[in-house]
Design an enzyme around this catalytic site. Structure first.
Site, mmCIF file in Angstrom:
data_model
loop_
_atom_site.group_PDB
_atom_site.id
_atom_site.type_symbol
_atom_site.label_atom_id
_atom_site.label_comp_id
_atom_site.label_asym_id
_atom_site.label_seq_id
_atom_site.Cartn_x
_atom_site.Cartn_y
_atom_site.Cartn_z
ATOM 1 C CD GLU A 250 -2.953 -1.075 0.569
ATOM 2 O OE1 GLU A 250 -3.096 -0.079 -1.066
ATOM 3 O OE2 GLU A 250 -3.884 -2.066 0.126
ATOM 4 N NE ARG A 254 -3.730 2.731 -0.768
ATOM 5 C CZ ARG A 254 -5.145 2.466 0.014
ATOM 6 N NH1 ARG A 254 -5.761 3.688 0.551
ATOM 7 N NH2 ARG A 254 -6.396 1.511 0.105
ATOM 8 C CG ASP A 383 -6.102 -6.671 -7.832
ATOM 9 O OD1 ASP A 383 -4.881 -7.640 -7.266
ATOM 10 O OD2 ASP A 383 -6.803 -6.679 -7.250
ATOM 11 C CD GLU A 517 -11.139 -2.025 -7.599
ATOM 12 O OE1 GLU A 517 -12.122 -1.229 -7.710
ATOM 13 O OE2 GLU A 517 -10.174 -1.797 -7.149
HETATM 14 C C1 DMJ Z 1 -6.576 0.111 -4.632
HETATM 15 O O1 DMJ Z 1 -6.004 0.734 -3.800
HETATM 16 C C2 DMJ Z 1 -5.838 -0.077 -6.104
HETATM 17 O O2 DMJ Z 1 -6.107 -0.407 -7.198
HETATM 18 C C3 DMJ Z 1 -5.427 -1.922 -5.479
HETATM 19 O O3 DMJ Z 1 -4.794 -2.374 -6.398
HETATM 20 C C4 DMJ Z 1 -6.452 -2.609 -5.631
HETATM 21 N N1 DMJ Z 1 -7.716 -1.506 -4.503
HETATM 22 C C5 DMJ Z 1 -7.490 -0.422 -4.443
HETATM 23 C C6 DMJ Z 1 -8.824 0.226 -4.909
HETATM 24 O O4 DMJ Z 1 -10.072 -0.309 -4.689
#
Ligand code: DMJ
Length: 625
Positions: A250, A254, A383, A517
């Protein structure tokens, strides 16, 4: 002056405080205190003597250097004109002496615990000061700035589109202003309680996650004053020497992604410097027997560990597999090969491993290097690993063919084992769990529509059309998951089982937390097809968010998208500003804003420029390029 004399004394007390010290008889402690008092008296008498010697004994060096006549003059001076001076010196010595005694008495009056606490405070202060000295940012080597194109464009000539774009900008302003007013400096906002919010992914820190995550969106939207406020906060307050255990993934997507993107967009050095400072703090997470990083790291101590809920102490595929883009940029900007080597090591290790049915399980143990449970997902836990394989190739100006091949192979296995059509004709991506397919798709999985479209060009066997079509089918399915709800917002997970088509069953899967998404996929599909239905679907989602998630203190998630009277979760997620609103804004902008030939968006929608590395060798990358 007394402190240095007392420190060793106090220091010697520490062993008596170690386990067992508590059982020392009381009189023994008293005896020790009076011993110290006597010692202190002797010491202060000695200091007095030294003072006297210093001022009253003749200076030997002067004896040697000066002629005899001058010596006499000096002596004469001290006995006649210097009489008053001697008196004042004596007074000064007396005062100093008394003060020293007084301080010593005060120290001795304190309890053992108080003294220990004082020593501890002094020690931590010294450590902190040393650290601060060390943390003076090193100047980074100058590197050619990659081409930064299409940063300020994008306004549409069509009034209807322009109006929608302005509306999204207004929503961004409401989200930002609310956070500015009620949650400033906190990681996120509680828009109903109107106060700051944070989750365990950021430890117990207050690192202004929303500011860092939102800055590049503000920049693109031309919200200059807001951007300036955010930049100022970062310059003055963003500090990573905090005792907080944070999620490596994260923080990377971010914070590092956000700071790097903002650096490239604005050209302001501070963002680059902060990104590098933070990245250094993440490196200890890679100190595992295999080099697969821990999920969490303490920014202060560098100690890492994994989530308690992860199968057999494993690290998570989507976490350790979502570092490549940011780490390549860090090496590019700093000239430090460490970042690049870390992510390439992960790639090499994965390439050597057996994959059940060609699929990558979500769990990998960083101690043993073995897979945990054989669960595979293109949604949560898996993902962005697939996304970053494709984007590594794109970001390298399509020279990282190893990444492209790994992506192609992975997608082929996913198509074979996880992608199916429902009875009602909806294409969905299920999850592989211990040898069977669960016919359930997560909101998170909906990003894959955009990924398939983005990867269509360059896919093997001339399958570009096939993958663009697959992207369109996923976009359609995800739109259905929105359209079949009361609020026209999508649930967290939806099923294709027992007559169910794209609807959530369990109560705890019916929430919508402002996730991006589905809108992300609409935007990619729009860029590649210009089919107006994607703008239409995006606008439906924007209206639903504004209607059901907007409150006076910002935007909140809702707990049940099938209820006409939903309750709020009272969280304004930082990704709402970083991703959801950014993708919506891009959807109603023209294609010359952030063209996809020049920019690759990280998984948190932070754009990083394509590095034209064809003729460049990154340090430590000889074998790959
Ligand atoms: C985000 O922080 C990013 O897209 C991450 O890859 C997975 N999902 C969250 C938002 O849903």
């Amino acid at each position: 002056m007394t402190t240095p004399a007392l420190l060793p004394l106090s220091g010697r007390r520490i062993p008596t405080l170690s386990p067992g010290a508590a059982s020392f008889p009381h009189h023994r402690a008293t005896l020790r205190l009076s011993e110290k008092f006597i010692l202190l008296l002797i010491l202060s008498a000695f200091i007095t003597l030294c003072f006297g010697a210093f001022f009253f004994l003749p200076d030997n060096s002067k004896h040697k250097a000066r002629p005899v006549r001058q010596e006499t003059r000096t002596l004469t001076l001290s006995s006649s004109e210097g009489g008053g001076r001697t008196e004042s010196l004596r007074d000064k010595i007396r005062v100093d002496h008394e003060r020293a005694l007084q301080e010593a008495k005060e120290k001795l009056r304190k309890s053992r615990d108080e003294l220990r606490a004082e020593i501890q405070t002094e020690k931590s202060k010294v450590v902190e000061d040393l650290k601060k000295k060390k943390e003076v940012p090193k100047p980074l080597p100058p590197v050619p700035m990659p081409k930064v194109v299409g940063v300020n464009d994008g306004d549409s000539v069509e009034p209807d589109v322009k109006e929608k774009r302005d509306k999204i900008r207004e929503m961004m302003k409401h989200a930002w202003d609310s956070y500015r007013q009620y949650g400033w400096g906190h990681n996120e906002l509680k828009p109903l309680a109107k106060k700051g919010h944070s989750t365990n992914i950021f430890g117990n820190s207050q690192m202004g996650a929303t500011i860092v995550d939102a800055l590049d969106s503000l920049y693109m939207m031309g919200l200059h004053d807001e951007f300036k406020d955010g930049q100022e906060w970062i310059e003055q307050n963003l500090d990573f020497s905090v005792n907080a255990e944070v999620s490596v993934f994260e923080v990377n997507i971010r914070f590092i992604g956000g700071l790097l993107a903002t650096y490239y967009l604005s050209g302001q050095e501070v963002f680059k410097v902060k990104a590098v400072q933070l990245a250094e703090k993440l490196l200890p997470a890679f100190n595992t027997p295999t080099g697969i990083p821990w999920a969490m790291v303490n920014l202060k101590s560098g100690v890492g560990r994994n989530w308690g809920w992860a199968s057999a102490g494993s690290s998570i595929l989507a976490e350790f597999g979502t570092l490549h883009m940011e780490f390549v940029h860090l090496t590019y900007l700093t000239g430090n090969p460490a970042y690049y080597q870390k992510v390439m090591h992960i790639r090499k290790l994965l390439a050597k491993m057996d994959r059940p049915n060609g699929l990558y399980p979500n769990y990998l143990n960083p101690r043993t290097g073995r897979w945990g449970q054989h669960h595979t997902s293109v949604g949560g836990l898996g993902d962005s690993f697939y996304e970053y394989l494709l984007k590594a190739w794109l970001m390298s100006d399509k020279t990282d063919t190893e990444a492209r091949k790994t992506y192609d192979d992975a997608i082929e296995a996913i198509e074979r084992h996880l992608i199916r059509k429902s009875n009602g004709g909806l294409t969905f991506i299920g999850e592989w769990k211990n040898g069977h397919l669960e016919r359930k798709m997560g909101h998170l999985t909906c990003f894959a529509g955009g990924m398939f479209a983005l990867g269509a060009d360059g896919s093997p066997d001339d399958k570009a059309g096939h993958y663009l079509q697959l992207g369109a089918e996923i976009a359609h399915t995800c739109h259905e998951s929105y359209d079949r709800t009361v609020l026209k917002l999508g649930p967290e997970a939806f099923k294709f089982d027992s007559g169910l088509e794209a609807v959530a069953v369990r109560q705890n899967e019916k929430y919508y937390i402002l996730r991006p998404e589905v809108i992300e996929t609409y935007w990619y599909m729009w860029r590649f097809t210009h089919d107006p239905k994607y703008r239409q679907w995006g606008w439906e989602a924007a209206q639903a968010i504004d209607k059901y998630c907007r409150v006076s203190g910002g935007f909140s998630g809702v707990k049940d998208v099938y209820s006409s009277n939903p309750t709020y979760d009272d969280v304004q997620q930082s990704f709402f500003l970083a991703e959801t609103l950014k993708y919506l804004y891009l959807l109603f902008s023209s294609d010359d804003l952030m063209p996809l030939e020049s920019w690759v968006f990280n998984t948190e929608a932070h754009p990083l420029p394509v590095l034209h590395l064809a003729n460049l060798t990154l340090p430590g990358s000889q074998a790959q390029r």
